[in-house]
Motif scaffolding. Structure first.
Motif, PDB file in Angstrom:
ATOM      1  N   THR A 192       0.896  -1.243  -0.237  1.00  0.00           N
ATOM      2  CA  THR A 192       0.054   0.003   0.009  1.00  0.00           C
ATOM      3  C   THR A 192       0.921   1.163  -0.086  1.00  0.00           C
ATOM      4  N   VAL A 193       0.735   2.033  -0.891  1.00  0.00           N
ATOM      5  CA  VAL A 193       1.451   3.231  -1.140  1.00  0.00           C
ATOM      6  C   VAL A 193       0.627   4.351  -0.919  1.00  0.00           C
ATOM      7  N   ALA A 194       1.056   5.126   0.030  1.00  0.00           N
ATOM      8  CA  ALA A 194       0.246   6.343   0.370  1.00  0.00           C
ATOM      9  C   ALA A 194       0.836   7.428  -0.801  1.00  0.00           C
ATOM     10  N   ASN A 253      -1.375  -0.868  -4.570  1.00  0.00           N
ATOM     11  CA  ASN A 253      -2.486  -0.368  -3.828  1.00  0.00           C
ATOM     12  C   ASN A 253      -2.274   1.149  -3.684  1.00  0.00           C
ATOM     13  N   VAL A 254      -3.104   2.009  -3.844  1.00  0.00           N
ATOM     14  CA  VAL A 254      -2.984   3.538  -3.611  1.00  0.00           C
ATOM     15  C   VAL A 254      -3.842   3.868  -2.495  1.00  0.00           C
ATOM     16  N   GLU A 274      -2.813   6.152   7.634  1.00  0.00           N
ATOM     17  CA  GLU A 274      -2.599   4.998   8.361  1.00  0.00           C
ATOM     18  C   GLU A 274      -2.561   3.638   7.524  1.00  0.00           C
ATOM     19  N   SER A 275      -1.663   2.656   8.109  1.00  0.00           N
ATOM     20  CA  SER A 275      -1.490   1.545   7.360  1.00  0.00           C
ATOM     21  C   SER A 275      -1.093   1.379   5.767  1.00  0.00           C
ATOM     22  N   PHE A 276       0.241   1.975   5.633  1.00  0.00           N
ATOM     23  CA  PHE A 276       0.649   1.968   4.348  1.00  0.00           C
ATOM     24  C   PHE A 276       2.256   1.559   4.595  1.00  0.00           C
ATOM     25  N   ASP A 277       2.702   1.279   3.496  1.00  0.00           N
ATOM     26  CA  ASP A 277       4.095   0.646   3.443  1.00  0.00           C
ATOM     27  C   ASP A 277       4.995   1.658   2.840  1.00  0.00           C
ATOM     28  N   ALA A 278       4.803   2.610   1.830  1.00  0.00           N
ATOM     29  CA  ALA A 278       5.658   3.540   1.288  1.00  0.00           C
ATOM     30  C   ALA A 278       4.810   4.626   1.061  1.00  0.00           C
ATOM     31  N   VAL A 279       5.527   5.735   0.888  1.00  0.00           N
ATOM     32  CA  VAL A 279       4.961   7.129   0.609  1.00  0.00           C
ATOM     33  C   VAL A 279       5.467   7.795  -0.502  1.00  0.00           C
ATOM     34  N   ILE A 280       4.826   8.592  -1.279  1.00  0.00           N
ATOM     35  CA  ILE A 280       5.297   9.682  -2.492  1.00  0.00           C
ATOM     36  C   ILE A 280       4.620  10.938  -2.095  1.00  0.00           C
ATOM     37  N   ALA A 281       5.441  12.059  -1.606  1.00  0.00           N
ATOM     38  CA  ALA A 281       4.771  13.179  -1.020  1.00  0.00           C
ATOM     39  C   ALA A 281       5.320  14.387  -1.942  1.00  0.00           C
ATOM     40  N   TYR A 326       8.757  18.466   7.060  1.00  0.00           N
ATOM     41  CA  TYR A 326       7.921  17.893   7.968  1.00  0.00           C
ATOM     42  C   TYR A 326       7.726  16.111   7.292  1.00  0.00           C
ATOM     43  N   PHE A 327       7.727  16.081   5.872  1.00  0.00           N
ATOM     44  CA  PHE A 327       7.414  14.692   5.347  1.00  0.00           C
ATOM     45  C   PHE A 327       8.825  13.886   5.794  1.00  0.00           C
ATOM     46  N   GLU A 328      10.040  14.592   5.726  1.00  0.00           N
ATOM     47  CA  GLU A 328      11.116  13.644   5.867  1.00  0.00           C
ATOM     48  C   GLU A 328      11.242  13.279   7.372  1.00  0.00           C
ATOM     49  N   TYR A 329      10.763  13.903   8.191  1.00  0.00           N
ATOM     50  CA  TYR A 329      10.997  13.648   9.704  1.00  0.00           C
ATOM     51  C   TYR A 329       9.627  12.655   9.797  1.00  0.00           C
ATOM     52  N   TYR A 330       8.331  12.831   9.480  1.00  0.00           N
ATOM     53  CA  TYR A 330       7.159  12.031   9.773  1.00  0.00           C
ATOM     54  C   TYR A 330       7.397  10.697   9.235  1.00  0.00           C
ATOM     55  N   PHE A 331       7.994  10.551   8.025  1.00  0.00           N
ATOM     56  CA  PHE A 331       8.140   9.326   7.142  1.00  0.00           C
ATOM     57  C   PHE A 331       9.382   8.628   7.004  1.00  0.00           C
ATOM     58  N   ALA A 332      10.200   9.054   8.171  1.00  0.00           N
ATOM     59  CA  ALA A 332      11.633   8.739   8.527  1.00  0.00           C
ATOM     60  C   ALA A 332      11.725   7.074   8.174  1.00  0.00           C
ATOM     61  N   ASN A 333      10.870   6.411   8.824  1.00  0.00           N
ATOM     62  CA  ASN A 333      10.678   4.991   8.803  1.00  0.00           C
ATOM     63  C   ASN A 333       9.907   4.107   7.638  1.00  0.00           C
ATOM     64  N   LYS A 334       9.830   5.082   6.465  1.00  0.00           N
ATOM     65  CA  LYS A 334       9.154   4.521   5.486  1.00  0.00           C
ATOM     66  C   LYS A 334       9.994   4.509   4.195  1.00  0.00           C
ATOM     67  N   PRO A 335       9.924   3.691   3.268  1.00  0.00           N
ATOM     68  CA  PRO A 335      10.420   4.144   1.873  1.00  0.00           C
ATOM     69  C   PRO A 335       9.730   5.393   1.117  1.00  0.00           C
ATOM     70  N   SER A 336      10.419   6.140   0.766  1.00  0.00           N
ATOM     71  CA  SER A 336       9.660   7.462   0.366  1.00  0.00           C
ATOM     72  C   SER A 336      10.360   8.060  -0.883  1.00  0.00           C
ATOM     73  N   ILE A 337       9.433   8.798  -1.691  1.00  0.00           N
ATOM     74  CA  ILE A 337       9.812   9.603  -2.564  1.00  0.00           C
ATOM     75  C   ILE A 337       9.297  10.878  -2.200  1.00  0.00           C
TER      76      ILE A 337
END
Length: 353
Positions: A92-94, A118-119, A157-164, A173-184
């Motif tokens: 699930t990708v946020a 999933n989106v 909530e309940s997602f595995d990765a994030v694109i923000a 803020y995004f870098e801090y909040y999603f530090a533990n998730k694979p992210s763009i």
């Protein structure tokens, strides 16, 4: 759902979008679910225009035309061929979307879907009208999308990765909040043009499209010009004259009047043609109805400067000057494989397993 099925579904969505054009609506009777969605889509277009004062009908339909042209079978095949997307374990990708131009988050949306994930989409309040109906069309084509596509207005909530996507401030803020998730995580970017003084009138008029489409609100809009020393802006302004109708748009006109007044009170040197202010400035990002400019004497030094600042630049418009350049008038026609911030989304998504 196979990769071939996902590709064909996006192609069908492209055929659906191809009915909504600036020159007029053309209903195709042979498209699946068209009786259910054609009039509804037309209503959503009108609603999007009324919801956001920057979303003119011309710009909304331009965006739909571009996506219709992008979502051909040939383009989709060329896009996905370099990747292994046939054996993805769905995650699930946020997606946190911006709202500066119509459907600005759509590329992220289809990237997640075609990769087999999933989106869960968190839309900007400025651009929340159009994407849900396109999602509903996909759900009508194949019911499996009912659990693959979700929207949220609350806490993710309940997602595995994030694109923000956001500003430089929100990116922190995004870098801090999603530090533990694979992210763009995308920040501010701007686009520039390099002129030599030898451009034709047609090229300069095409540059006007790069500057003014979406009122200059997109990261692919040219917000700064690099010109040779002692450049005569007269031919540039003459070529842009067809765009003077922008002043009929109240929000654009208000920004023009405001920014011009600020520059006059601050006694900044500027050029003005009645709808676009040119201001000499070293910054990349200019306000609405303003384009910054900077002169150069050494093209090689300018190339090095642009290379040193590539993390701040989305597009560089030029004519056979640079290895990676966009032709005049082409910034608003990106291909599926022209990734925002030059970050390969499909490579990121294909490696989430």
């Amino acid at each position: 759902m196979t990769i071939e099925q996902r590709k064909f579904h996006l192609h069908q969505l492209g055929l659906f979008l191809n009915q909504f054009r600036r020159e007029g609506l053309v209903k195709q009777d042979d498209l699946p679910h068209n009786d259910e969605f054609f009039d509804r889509m037309n209503e959503q277009i009108e609603m999007a225009v009324h919801h956001n004062g920057w979303f003119t009908k011309d710009n909304v339909l331009f965006s739909l035309e571009e996506w219709a042209q992008a979502l051909t079978l040939d383009n989709l095949e060329k896009w996905i061929t370099p990747y292994s997307l046939d054996a993805i374990t769905p995650k699930t990708v946020a997606i946190i979307m911006a709202g500066n131009i119509p459907l600005v988050g759509f590329h992220d949306f289809i990237s997640v879907l075609i990769s087999g994930h999933n989106v869960v989409a968190k839309q900007s309040s400025n651009d929340k009208i159009l994407l849900p109906i396109l999602a509903d069309y996909l759900k009508a084509i194949n019911s499996e999308y009912n659990h693959r596509i979700n929207f949220t207005t609350g806490r993710l909530e309940s997602f595995d990765a994030v694109i923000a996507t956001g500003s430089n401030n929100t990116a922190r803020y995004f870098e801090y909040y999603f530090a533990n998730k694979p992210s763009i995580i995308r920040k501010n970017r701007n686009s520039v043009a390099v002129l030599t003084g030898n451009e034709t009138t047609d090229q300069l008029q095409a540059l006007g499209e790069d500057i003014f489409r979406y009122f200059g609100l997109g990261c692919r809009n040219v917000s700064k010009l690099y010109v040779p020393k002692n450049y005569d802006f007269d031919s540039f302004y003459k070529a842009l004259q067809p765009y003077d109708s922008l002043m009929n748009h109240a929000k654009y006109a208000n920004n023009y009047d405001y920014n011009k007044a600020v520059y006059l009170m601050s006694e900044f040197k500027m050029l003005d043609n009645g709808f676009l202010v040119l201001k000499e400035d070293e910054s990349f990002g200019s306000p609405i109805a303003t384009t910054f400019w900077e002169s150069y004497t050494d093209l090689d030094a300018l190339k090095k400067n642009l290379e040193d600042n590539k993390e701040n630049l989305q597009c560089i418009v030029a004519n056979n000057l640079l290895e990676e350049e966009v032709k005049f008038g082409e910034t608003q026609h990106p291909k599926l494989w022209d990734y925002a911030d030059n970050v390969d989304i499909l490579s990121f998504l294909s490696n989430l397993n």
